[in-house]
Each structure stands twice: as structure tokens, then as C-alpha cells.
Design an enzyme around this catalytic site. Structure first.
Site, PDB file in Angstrom:
ATOM      1  N   ARG A 111       1.195  -1.096  -0.108  1.00 13.68           N
ATOM      2  CA  ARG A 111      -0.053   0.265  -0.148  1.00 13.68           C
ATOM      3  C   ARG A 111       0.475   1.434   0.215  1.00 13.68           C
ATOM      4  O   ARG A 111       0.845   1.924  -0.943  1.00 13.68           O
ATOM      5  CB  ARG A 111      -1.114  -0.200   1.361  1.00 13.68           C
ATOM      6  CG  ARG A 111      -1.686   1.067   1.352  1.00 13.68           C
ATOM      7  CD  ARG A 111      -2.746   1.546   2.607  1.00 13.68           C
ATOM      8  NE  ARG A 111      -3.173   2.532   2.462  1.00 13.68           N
ATOM      9  CZ  ARG A 111      -3.149   2.911   4.057  1.00 13.68           C
ATOM     10  NH1 ARG A 111      -2.964   2.603   4.597  1.00 13.68           N
ATOM     11  NH2 ARG A 111      -4.408   4.050   3.455  1.00 13.68           N
ATOM     12  N   HIS A 115       0.797   4.341  -2.646  1.00 17.70           N
ATOM     13  CA  HIS A 115       0.299   5.167  -2.812  1.00 17.70           C
ATOM     14  C   HIS A 115       1.045   6.015  -2.669  1.00 17.70           C
ATOM     15  O   HIS A 115       0.843   7.127  -3.069  1.00 17.70           O
ATOM     16  CB  HIS A 115      -0.251   5.379  -0.801  1.00 17.70           C
ATOM     17  CG  HIS A 115      -1.681   5.094  -1.189  1.00 17.70           C
ATOM     18  ND1 HIS A 115      -2.476   5.658  -0.146  1.00 17.70           N
ATOM     19  CD2 HIS A 115      -2.200   3.916  -1.065  1.00 17.70           C
ATOM     20  CE1 HIS A 115      -3.268   4.658   0.241  1.00 17.70           C
ATOM     21  NE2 HIS A 115      -3.404   4.077  -1.049  1.00 17.70           N
ATOM     22  N   HIS A 239      -6.422  -5.804  -3.773  1.00 23.17           N
ATOM     23  CA  HIS A 239      -6.885  -5.859  -3.184  1.00 23.17           C
ATOM     24  C   HIS A 239      -7.066  -7.076  -2.252  1.00 23.17           C
ATOM     25  O   HIS A 239      -7.666  -7.815  -0.959  1.00 23.17           O
ATOM     26  CB  HIS A 239      -8.193  -5.284  -3.102  1.00 23.17           C
ATOM     27  CG  HIS A 239      -8.586  -3.729  -2.948  1.00 23.17           C
ATOM     28  ND1 HIS A 239      -9.260  -2.917  -3.344  1.00 23.17           N
ATOM     29  CD2 HIS A 239      -7.028  -2.806  -2.395  1.00 23.17           C
ATOM     30  CE1 HIS A 239      -8.982  -2.027  -2.623  1.00 23.17           C
ATOM     31  NE2 HIS A 239      -7.963  -1.730  -2.455  1.00 23.17           N
ATOM     32  N   TRP A 255     -10.857  -8.443   2.405  1.00 23.99           N
ATOM     33  CA  TRP A 255     -11.567  -8.672   1.733  1.00 23.99           C
ATOM     34  C   TRP A 255     -11.529 -10.973   1.069  1.00 23.99           C
ATOM     35  O   TRP A 255     -12.377 -10.715   0.737  1.00 23.99           O
ATOM     36  CB  TRP A 255     -10.866  -8.721   0.158  1.00 23.99           C
ATOM     37  CG  TRP A 255     -10.738  -6.891  -0.232  1.00 23.99           C
ATOM     38  CD1 TRP A 255     -11.829  -6.364  -0.372  1.00 23.99           C
ATOM     39  CD2 TRP A 255      -9.770  -5.593   0.460  1.00 23.99           C
ATOM     40  NE1 TRP A 255     -11.886  -4.747  -0.569  1.00 23.99           N
ATOM     41  CE2 TRP A 255     -10.455  -4.771  -0.221  1.00 23.99           C
ATOM     42  CE3 TRP A 255      -8.798  -6.417   1.354  1.00 23.99           C
ATOM     43  CZ2 TRP A 255      -9.592  -3.548   0.336  1.00 23.99           C
ATOM     44  CZ3 TRP A 255      -8.241  -4.655   1.757  1.00 23.99           C
ATOM     45  CH2 TRP A 255      -9.139  -3.482   1.482  1.00 23.99           C
TER      46      TRP A 255
END
Length: 314
Positions: A111, A115, A239, A255
């Protein structure tokens, strides 16, 4: 629901050591044929690659993709002094921690890499991982970046151990290591990012996806970076890793049942399960109807309901 064993191996990491001269790298044309020949393997143990995982493209783009923005710093060539084989091994040693989340920092490293990179604007040439402005306020405080201070703090000792590595290289390489160590594909990665010294070139808020939005918003965000619908559908496969935290994004839950393994389970769960609105006081999200153990974000559901996205998910 499906479960898989956590990967216990590693795959080789390809490092492109040619000078970082271009201002942008595309997902489909990561390097020239000449540069491809200059790849060096980082020796690691072998990981299992999950066949049929569209997210392989996602991970390669997410962790290995970088762009230049802002003024270069004097440390532009300092990466040549870094032993990236050793950095890779040290990052890998930081991944497992039974006291953190599901026992791995891998998902939050992915992540962080994403990002740091996902603020890129193809038209203006601004944003992206070069400069590592994600470590500065106000960018570090943007809502989409909540909780990434955990990942940066985990990696900070390696910045001190390897002072010539840039934060941009460290953060993106951490994403590469995480993808490979969690059973994903071999990722080609290029060093050479420099670091901004001040926050003046931080990107404005709103460049990263808003999980509460639908297909049109998703396209607006990813088209800005130069992705097409197939590539967007591949990126969302990341994800499969990690979970949401109500104390960070406001959303809650994983998830799927294997949040520390790189699989295509995001796609199979999205298509095969029935998703219903979660009854709680938090933001709108979905849970699987049968067990209510797993969740999907509104933006995730768009990949099931939008015909163009769905054909690539399938």
C-alpha cells in the site's frame, strides 16, 4: 470461501540498473530492450506464483513503477553506492511480525509503494514516487494515506543503515519485496529516485482513489495516470492483500481469508459471493451474505457491476 497457505519462499527480483533518464515509465513498456539486458537478479528463495492472477500486472505496476517530478536533488546518483541485494534481504526480514495485523507488514508495504506512486499525473508530469513526498505533510496526512506512518516507521531503520538509498527507492522496493515474498510474481524494478528536501512539491489531496465512489471516479483517477480499463482491473487485484481498519480508512475487515498471500481470490470472491450492505455505524461497505466475515468497498463492487470492468475481472 477459499484459503491458501502463506508463501514461505521468494522469487528473484529483477533490478534494472541503467541510468534513470526517462521522466515516466509505462506499465506495458517498462524498459527498453537494451535496459532489459542489464537486469540483475537478486538471489532469494523461490516463491509460488499463483497462475491466472491478473493482479500480477497490478503488483508489477504498483511496486515497480515510478515517475519523476520536481527538482532533482544532489543524491540523484547515490543509488549506485547501495547494495540492493542486501536491502532486499533486510526488507524481507521485516515482513513477518505476529503482533501486527495478520502477521505480516507485507500488505501495508504494498500500500505504501502504491500510494507513493499513484499520485502521478501524466499530463503535468507531477506526483509519483520520485521525491517521496508522501513522507511530508500535508500529503502524509491525506485521508487515503492514513496508517502509512506504520510502514514508514518500520522501514526507517533501513534508511539509517543504508544512507545512500532514497526514500523513493526504499518505499517502492519494499512493495516489490512484499509482492514477491507473499507469493506474487517476479517484479522488475529500477533504482534512481531522488528525495525532495521540503514539502513544497507535495501533491494535492484527491489524486488517490476514493473507495466510496463508483466506476466513473475510478476511471477518472486511473486514466489520469495513463491506465486503461484492463490495467485498472488488474491493479484492483492487489486488494487480495491486507485488510481495512476502521481507525484508518474508516472501513473494516479483509477482502478474503488469505490476506497475506498473493492470489486471485479478490476476483473470485467478488464474482462468486453475494454481497450485501453492512449494517453498522461506519461508512457504506459490503459484506459477504453467508458469513459476513469478508468485505468489499463500494469501488470494488463497481468491478462487478460495470460491464467493461467485469469482463476483465472474469
Amino acid at each position: 470461501m477459499r484459503t491458501v497457505a502463506r508463501s514461505v519462499g521468494r522469487t528473484p527480483l529483477r533490478v534494472v540498473t541503467a541510468p534513470a533518464a526517462s521522466r515516466a515509465l509505462s506499465v506495458r513498456f517498462f524498459c527498453s530492450h537494451k535496459q532489459h539486458k542489464q537486469h540483475k537478479r537478486i538471489p532469494t528463495t523461490k516463491a509460488v506464483i499463483n497462475p491466472g492472477v491478473l493482479g500480477a500486472l497490478a503488483a508489477g505496476a504498483l511496486a515497480g513503477w515510478y515517475f519523476y517530478s520536481g527538482e532533482p536533488t544532489p543524491s540523484r546518483d547515490s543509488w549506485r553506492k547501495v547494495n540492493f541485494h542486501n536491502v532486499y534481504k533486510d526488507i524481507a526480514a521485516l515482513l513477518e511480525d505476529e503482533d501486527y495485523d495478520d502477521g505480516s507488514y507485507g500488505p501495508v508495504f504494498v500500500r505504501l509503494a502504491w500510494h507513493a506512486s499513484g499520485t502521478y499525473d501524466r499530463k503535468t508530469g507531477t506526483g509519483g514516487s520520485d521525491g517521496a513526498t508522501i513522507r511530508f505533510k500535508p500529503e502524509s496526512g491525506h485521508g487515503a494515506n492514513a496508517g502509512l506512518d506504520v510502514a514508514r516507521a518500520r522501514l526507517e531503520p533501513l534508511k539509517k543503515k543504508y544512507p545512500h538509498i532514497s526514500y523513493g527507492d526504499l518505499y517502492t522496493l519494499a512493495g516489490v519485496v512484499a509482492v514477491q515474498e507473499l507469493g506474487g510474481p517476479t517484479v522488475r524494478w529500477r533504482p534512481g529516485r531522488s528525495d525532495e528536501k521540503v514539502s513544497a512539491n507535495c501533491t494535492p489531496d484527491g489524486r488517490l482513489p476514493d473507495a466510496a465512489q463508483g466506476a466513473n471516479h475510478v476511471r477518472d483517477i486511473f486514466y489520469r495516470m495513463g491506465f486503461n480499463d484492463q490495467e485498472i482491473a488488474a491493479l484492483i487485484g492487489a486488494h487480495a492483500l491486507g485488510r481495512c481498519h476502521s481507525t484508518r480508512s474508516g472501513y473494516e475487515g479483509p477482502w478474503n481469508a488469505s490476506p497475506t498471500s498473493f492470489t486471485n481470490f479478490f476476483y473470485t470472491e467478488l464474482l462468486e459471493d453475494k454481497w450485501v450492505p453492512k449494517k453498522w455505524d461506519g461508512p457504506a461497505q459490503y459484506v459477504d451474505k453467508d458469513t459476513k466475515s469478508f468485505m468489499m468497498l463500494p469501488a470494488d463492487i463497481a468491478f462487478k457491476t460495470d460491464p467493461q470492468f467485469r469482463k476483465y475481472v472474469e
